[in-house]
Design an enzyme around this catalytic site. Sequence first.
Site, mmCIF file in Angstrom:
data_model
loop_
_atom_site.group_PDB
_atom_site.id
_atom_site.type_symbol
_atom_site.label_atom_id
_atom_site.label_comp_id
_atom_site.label_asym_id
_atom_site.label_seq_id
_atom_site.Cartn_x
_atom_site.Cartn_y
_atom_site.Cartn_z
ATOM 1 N N ARG A 94 -19.304 11.640 109.859
ATOM 2 C CA ARG A 94 -20.302 12.393 110.618
ATOM 3 C C ARG A 94 -19.679 13.667 111.185
ATOM 4 N NH1 ARG A 94 -23.466 9.092 114.988
ATOM 5 N NH2 ARG A 94 -24.722 11.000 114.952
ATOM 6 N N CYS A 130 -19.832 12.662 121.650
ATOM 7 C CA CYS A 130 -20.174 11.834 120.493
ATOM 8 C C CYS A 130 -21.516 12.334 119.979
ATOM 9 C CB CYS A 130 -20.214 10.355 120.885
ATOM 10 S SG CYS A 130 -21.324 9.994 122.261
#
Length: 286
Positions: free
Chosen positions: A184, A242
Amino acid sequence: MSAWTTLVQAEDLAARLGAPELVVVDCRHSLTDPAAGVAAWSAGHVHGAAHADMDRDLSAPPAPGSGAGRHPWPAAAALRQRLGAWGVGPGSQVVAYDAGDGAFAARLWFLLRALGHGPVAVLDGGWARWSALGLPCEAAVPASPAPAEYPAAEFDRARLLDAAQVQAHLRQGGLLLDARAGERFRGRIEPVDRVAGHVPGARNRPYSDNLSGGRFKAPARLREEFEALLSGRAPERAVAMCGSGVTACHHLLAMEHAGLEGARLYTGSWSGWIDDPARPVATGTE
């Protein structure tokens, strides 16, 4: 009794179940199925544990376009009200747990830490280790605790950054640690957010790197690994992020467990960063 302030082992928690100052909170959650957490709690939980819903209890309502991300940081008053309903007072020993790795329980841990609450810890190994050891659990809904009145504490805003503060932090040579999986971070996949990639200048350390065999690594090893990333910076010069400000708290917990206190959180994280299409996006390696 001594307070638990970072992690607690299952055996130690089991020995203190029923203590009047103890409040256990089940934080199990699924990003892909918001109803899964309460369903898991209903099927079985640590004896006496309340359930915390990530979207309702540990986050503010969504505010698209605000930069607050998918799990906006809640208002202190709303959190204090929820703590009171769980029976948490200023002297309560709170223990949070999730399915196992601590990624969601760490959110409650840091919410309380930012509120100034000292005795709060995450159950190392979570429900997976607790249930594997055959420790006390139940499926029945626990009796409602006597409501507590949590004092009018406010969050330490110095530990909570927005996008503009993150940009200034990077310009000043600070460390921005992205806790998402490497795929990611590099922009190879993006299963949750509409844009793939990362904040330019961020470093990638997946939160899973804090674990070994499903439990947190020893403090000395965590300290060595984070000090290598800090490269001589003070812990306060580190900011964790995050996808939405949840699993980043795992880094803050791991650092404090290693004796590296004071790291901060980018609350909106990646989902908040991309709310503004003018902000730059990087892909590939850091």
